[in-house]
Enzyme design. Structure first.
Site, mmCIF file in Angstrom:
data_model
loop_
_atom_site.group_PDB
_atom_site.id
_atom_site.type_symbol
_atom_site.label_atom_id
_atom_site.label_comp_id
_atom_site.label_asym_id
_atom_site.label_seq_id
_atom_site.Cartn_x
_atom_site.Cartn_y
_atom_site.Cartn_z
ATOM 1 N N HIS A 218 -61.220 9.561 -76.601
ATOM 2 C CA HIS A 218 -60.770 10.924 -76.865
ATOM 3 C C HIS A 218 -61.103 11.895 -75.737
ATOM 4 C CE1 HIS A 218 -58.537 13.825 -78.949
ATOM 5 N NE2 HIS A 218 -59.450 14.679 -78.583
ATOM 6 N N TYR A 222 -58.748 14.681 -72.818
ATOM 7 C CA TYR A 222 -59.024 16.005 -72.248
ATOM 8 C C TYR A 222 -59.303 15.906 -70.739
ATOM 9 C CZ TYR A 222 -58.713 17.457 -77.005
ATOM 10 O OH TYR A 222 -58.225 17.676 -78.267
ATOM 11 N N HIS A 372 -46.408 12.218 -80.740
ATOM 12 C CA HIS A 372 -47.393 13.278 -80.440
ATOM 13 C C HIS A 372 -47.849 13.193 -78.993
ATOM 14 C CE1 HIS A 372 -51.324 15.211 -80.194
ATOM 15 N NE2 HIS A 372 -51.928 14.029 -80.112
ATOM 16 N N PHE A 373 -48.247 11.995 -78.573
ATOM 17 C CA PHE A 373 -48.923 12.010 -77.274
ATOM 18 C C PHE A 373 -47.964 12.066 -76.086
ATOM 19 C CE2 PHE A 373 -49.648 7.255 -77.919
ATOM 20 C CZ PHE A 373 -48.963 6.801 -76.804
ATOM 21 N N HIS A 374 -46.689 11.785 -76.316
ATOM 22 C CA HIS A 374 -45.786 12.001 -75.171
ATOM 23 C C HIS A 374 -45.581 13.498 -74.924
ATOM 24 C CE1 HIS A 374 -45.066 7.674 -75.188
ATOM 25 N NE2 HIS A 374 -44.659 7.855 -73.950
ATOM 26 N N ARG A 435 -45.626 1.759 -84.546
ATOM 27 C CA ARG A 435 -45.764 1.850 -83.095
ATOM 28 C C ARG A 435 -46.105 0.460 -82.549
ATOM 29 N NH1 ARG A 435 -51.652 4.593 -81.556
ATOM 30 N NH2 ARG A 435 -50.876 4.169 -79.476
ATOM 31 N N ARG A 436 -46.096 0.303 -81.231
ATOM 32 C CA ARG A 436 -46.536 -0.930 -80.573
ATOM 33 C C ARG A 436 -45.912 -2.181 -81.195
ATOM 34 N NH1 ARG A 436 -52.975 0.476 -79.759
ATOM 35 N NH2 ARG A 436 -52.641 1.388 -77.722
HETATM 36 FE FE1 HAS Z 1 -54.085 13.779 -79.568
HETATM 37 C C1 HAS Z 1 -53.889 10.630 -80.939
HETATM 38 C C2 HAS Z 1 -55.467 14.967 -82.467
HETATM 39 C C3 HAS Z 1 -54.428 16.898 -78.125
HETATM 40 C C4 HAS Z 1 -53.308 12.447 -76.492
HETATM 41 N N1 HAS Z 1 -53.657 11.922 -78.862
HETATM 42 C C5 HAS Z 1 -53.611 10.754 -79.597
HETATM 43 C C6 HAS Z 1 -53.269 9.666 -78.731
HETATM 44 C C7 HAS Z 1 -53.141 10.179 -77.449
HETATM 45 C C8 HAS Z 1 -53.385 11.590 -77.559
HETATM 46 C C9 HAS Z 1 -52.824 9.406 -76.191
HETATM 47 O O1 HAS Z 1 -56.792 13.826 -84.971
HETATM 48 C C10 HAS Z 1 -53.036 8.225 -79.163
HETATM 49 C C11 HAS Z 1 -54.160 7.310 -78.843
HETATM 50 C C12 HAS Z 1 -53.791 5.915 -79.247
HETATM 51 O O2 HAS Z 1 -53.186 5.227 -78.415
HETATM 52 O O3 HAS Z 1 -54.033 5.546 -80.386
HETATM 53 N N2 HAS Z 1 -54.771 15.592 -80.200
HETATM 54 C C13 HAS Z 1 -55.242 15.877 -81.434
HETATM 55 C C14 HAS Z 1 -55.563 17.302 -81.522
HETATM 56 C C15 HAS Z 1 -55.268 17.827 -80.286
HETATM 57 C C16 HAS Z 1 -54.788 16.751 -79.470
HETATM 58 C C17 HAS Z 1 -56.087 18.048 -82.693
HETATM 59 N N3 HAS Z 1 -53.893 14.535 -77.686
HETATM 60 C C18 HAS Z 1 -54.106 15.834 -77.319
HETATM 61 C C19 HAS Z 1 -53.932 15.961 -75.892
HETATM 62 C C20 HAS Z 1 -53.614 14.699 -75.428
HETATM 63 C C21 HAS Z 1 -53.598 13.820 -76.572
HETATM 64 C C22 HAS Z 1 -54.090 17.244 -75.124
HETATM 65 C C23 HAS Z 1 -53.345 14.225 -74.045
HETATM 66 C C24 HAS Z 1 -53.400 14.949 -72.986
HETATM 67 N N4 HAS Z 1 -54.571 12.960 -81.364
HETATM 68 C C25 HAS Z 1 -55.180 13.606 -82.388
HETATM 69 C C26 HAS Z 1 -55.510 12.631 -83.443
HETATM 70 C C27 HAS Z 1 -55.058 11.393 -83.010
HETATM 71 C C28 HAS Z 1 -54.473 11.636 -81.695
HETATM 72 C C29 HAS Z 1 -56.180 12.886 -84.731
HETATM 73 C C30 HAS Z 1 -55.170 10.052 -83.740
HETATM 74 C C31 HAS Z 1 -53.876 9.715 -84.382
HETATM 75 C C32 HAS Z 1 -53.908 8.341 -85.005
HETATM 76 O O4 HAS Z 1 -53.964 8.273 -86.220
HETATM 77 O O5 HAS Z 1 -53.892 7.336 -84.286
HETATM 78 C C33 HAS Z 1 -55.489 19.290 -79.879
HETATM 79 O O6 HAS Z 1 -56.312 19.339 -78.742
HETATM 80 C C34 HAS Z 1 -54.194 20.005 -79.647
HETATM 81 C C35 HAS Z 1 -54.394 21.500 -79.451
HETATM 82 C C36 HAS Z 1 -53.181 22.114 -78.803
HETATM 83 C C37 HAS Z 1 -52.619 23.270 -79.145
HETATM 84 C C38 HAS Z 1 -51.368 23.730 -78.439
HETATM 85 C C39 HAS Z 1 -51.607 24.951 -77.577
HETATM 86 C C40 HAS Z 1 -50.348 25.306 -76.853
HETATM 87 C C41 HAS Z 1 -50.282 25.720 -75.550
HETATM 88 C C42 HAS Z 1 -48.932 26.011 -74.956
HETATM 89 C C43 HAS Z 1 -48.631 27.503 -75.031
HETATM 90 C C44 HAS Z 1 -47.305 27.793 -74.408
HETATM 91 C C45 HAS Z 1 -47.042 28.886 -73.652
HETATM 92 C C46 HAS Z 1 -45.678 29.041 -73.033
HETATM 93 C C47 HAS Z 1 -48.042 29.930 -73.349
HETATM 94 C C48 HAS Z 1 -53.179 24.102 -80.223
HETATM 95 C C49 HAS Z 1 -51.492 25.908 -74.700
HETATM 96 C C50 HAS Z 1 -44.917 30.181 -73.655
HETATM 97 C C51 HAS Z 1 -43.728 30.518 -72.823
HETATM 98 C C52 HAS Z 1 -42.453 30.292 -73.176
HETATM 99 C C53 HAS Z 1 -41.382 30.657 -72.227
HETATM 100 C C54 HAS Z 1 -42.077 29.679 -74.481
#
Ligand code: HAS
Length: 557
Positions: A218, A222, A372-374, A435-436
């Site tokens: 995990h 990050y 999600h992760f893509h 998946r997989r």
């Molecule tokens: Fe995740 C599974 C929970 C973030 C990657 N995640 C994965 C896996 C990967 C991955 C690779 O709780 C699969 C692993 C595997 O192979 O089994 N993940 C989260 C949560 C977050 C999160 C709560 N993940 C990421 C990030 C990753 C990533 C970042 C890669 C870089 N994830 C999980 C959980 C699993 C999981 C479970 C397990 C699932 C399972 O059952 O297998 C949080 O950190 C996300 C917080 C993000 C936000 C979004 C903020 C938005 C922003 C953009 C703002 C846009 C603007 C533009 C300002 C709250 C910053 C506006 C302008 C315009 C013009 C529109």
């Protein structure tokens, strides 16, 4: 800043080599979507089988490319802000170990000796070369970090009154977290998996290897994300034509990642029977916590973009969105950054769905998870890697970017591709699509008794998304390699766009000192992993292992 020949060689090699391997990573990604859509009903194509290809896709894209980029971006960031190079021995030894490690992984994967996927825990077994290679890659990245710490201490002595620049704080947070969290995986690969792979030990505690992997797995996500965040806070406001809305908010966001990234790994193991409900509840709460710094980032970076749009003459509530420099050839970084941010809105929301124990039971191990992760790793992470690789390569080599008009459209095409791919995967996942799994052999093969017509549309959408991503990648490769193979036209230099802060903010001592955060991080990690380890030893034990890759059944009598 001017740059020595050896430092330049290391930086350019660290960009060129993984980008070349990325061609193989992309190819295997496209093949995944073709297998899954049932276009082919075979277990292998061109001598690469489904799991071998999936392993290459994950390892090259998510472990090799990301680690090389984090190190190279770290070199450039640290040298740009501290105006000096790290010790030659550290950057050369680091690059050498990373290259040797990667080559060992590559050979193991190409010869079919490593097909245990990028989450390489037991019971699937890889060759010892793969485990040792991965350990070398990781240790190589630590050595680069040690070099930065040395020049940081020198800079600190010479500039006692100056604040640690935000980009340096982000880099140091990222590599401190990486160092701490890669200790368990170093132990797993070198002490448990390598002897087991070599046949020196016959038994293995499978839940223990899974727990040690996710203790690293995990924070790993990050570790991919933070270089992108450093770019969003310190470069994007500048290229958008504005200023950073709040530097202190950026500092707090990075420090929150330091304390919350490692203790949440168990959320990948909500379905693991050995952990208690208490551990799972605690980790679920912390996972909501680790979303906080990203919510803060959405606000701070969003406000910085709004400021930039208004400076460009935007009116009304949302008029700033239209005024941003989306398609400017001389400002191509903006497109890479904004497309990553847009994807991350959906990647983040789907992560929060995963974090809920109850919803996780519905989506775990389905197409939802790669959906999600893509939108995270192939969103902000990869798009910042692609954009910044062009930027760093051209400035450090002194070459001019070729095919600028093509470079500008890549991120938009890629973003649409990822959106379709993830939509297909997630919609299918909600209908139970696993998946997989090589679906073309069964569920999406009309001749199979297991054929499921509901997954035809979703896997087809996924494949169309994959094709769009493949097209964007192909265009990118043309731009990158034509530029890299052209002649230099300017002296090499290290330079990054720097964003000014909008307000002169009061320095807050707690945001300028990493020590208390490091201590809090260790305490929180113990709160998760001491009970988790107790459960592992209480409810599981090493078993003699006769698993074959073809079957999940332990054939040990
Ligand atoms: Fe995740 C599974 C929970 C973030 C990657 N995640 C994965 C896996 C990967 C991955 C690779 O709780 C699969 C692993 C595997 O192979 O089994 N993940 C989260 C949560 C977050 C999160 C709560 N993940 C990421 C990030 C990753 C990533 C970042 C890669 C870089 N994830 C999980 C959980 C699993 C999981 C479970 C397990 C699932 C399972 O059952 O297998 C949080 O950190 C996300 C917080 C993000 C936000 C979004 C903020 C938005 C922003 C953009 C703002 C846009 C603007 C533009 C300002 C709250 C910053 C506006 C302008 C315009 C013009 C529109």
């Amino acid at each position: 800043m001017k740059i020595s020949k050896s430092y330049k060689t290391v930086i350019l090699t660290g960009l060129f080599m993984p980008m070349t391997l990325f061609i193989l990573g992309v190819y295997n990604g496209i093949m995944q979507t073709i297998y899954r859509a049932g276009v082919i009903h075979q277990s292998s194509v061109g001598g690469i089988n489904y799991y071998q290809g999936l392993t290459m896709h994950g390892v090259i894209n998510a472990i090799v490319l990301t680690t090389f980029f984090a190190v190279i971006f770290g070199h450039v960031t640290v040298s740009h802000y501290l105006k000096r190079e790290p010790p030659k021995l550290t950057y050369q030894v680091s690059m050498l170990l990373m290259i040797i490690g990667t080559m060992m992984d590559l050979v193991a994967m190409l010869t079919g000796k490593a097909q245990a996927l990028y989450t390489f825990y037991a019971p699937l077994k890889d060759s010892a070369a793969f485990y040792i290679g991965t350990a070398l890659l990781i240790v190589g990245s630590w050595i680069a970090f040690f070099g930065w710490v040395k020049i940081w201490l020198e800079w600190r002595k010479e500039n006692p009154a100056k604040k640690m620049p935000l980009a340096i704080l982000g880099t140091f947070v990222n590599f401190s977290m990486w160092f701490v969290s890669s200790l368990p995986v170093a132990y797993e690969t070198l002490v448990i998996l390598t002897p087991w792979s070599l046949g020196w030990t016959t038994s293995i505690n499978i839940p223990l290897t899974r727990m040690l992997f996710w203790m690293f797995g995990h924070p790993l996500v990050y570790f991919w994300l933070l270089p992108a965040y450093i770019a969003y806070y310190t470069i994007l406001p500048n290229v958008a034509g504005g200023k950073l809305y709040s530097g202190n908010a950026g500092r707090l966001a990075f420090l929150l990642f330091l304390i919350l990234s490692t203790p949440v790994g168990v959320h990948h193991q909500f379905s693991e029977p050995v952990f208690t409900q208490g551990t799972k509840l605690w980790v679920s709460v912390l996972t909501y916590g680790v979303a906080l710094p990203s919510f803060m980032t959405a606000f701070t970076v969003g406000a910085s973009l709004e400021y930039a749009g208004r400076k460009r003459g935007a009116k009304g509530l949302l008029g700033w969105m239209v005024k941003l420099p989306y398609f400017q050839q001389d400002n191509y970084l903006f497109g890479y950054f904004i497309c990553g941010l847009i994807l991350f809105i959906f990647g983040g929301v789907s992560g929060i769905v995963n974090a809920s124990y109850a919803l996780n039971q519905m989506v775990h191990n389905t197409g939802w998870v790669p959906g999600h992760f893509h939108m995270t790793v192939a969103g902000p992470v990869l798009l910042v890697i692609l954009g910044m690789s062009l930027y760093i390569y051209t400035s450090v080599s002194g070459k001019t970017l070729k095919f600028k008009s093509l470079a500008v459209i890549v991120p938009y095409l890629w973003m649409f591709g990822v959106a379709l791919l993830s939509h297909g995967l997630m919609a299918g996942g909600l209908m139970g699509e696993p998946r997989r799994t090589n679906l073309g052999l069964s569920y999406t093969n009309p001749d199979s008794p297991l054929f499921n017509k509901h997954w035809v549309a979703t896997t087809t959408i996924t494949m169309i998304g994959g094709m769009l991503m493949g097209t964007a990648a192909l265009i990118y490769f043309i731009v990158f390699f034509t530029t890299a193979l052209s002649k230099a036209t300017a002296p090499p230099q290290i330079i990054l766009p720097e964003s000014e802060e909008l307000h002169e903010e009061k320095p807050i001592p707690l945001l300028l000192n990493m020590k208390p955060w490091l201590i809090a991080s260790i305490i929180l990690t113990m709160f998760t992993y001491v009970p988790a380890l107790i459960s592992v030893f209480k409810y599981s034990k090493p078993v003699k292992n006769q698993f074959q890759t073809e079957s999940p059944v332990n054939e040990e009598k």
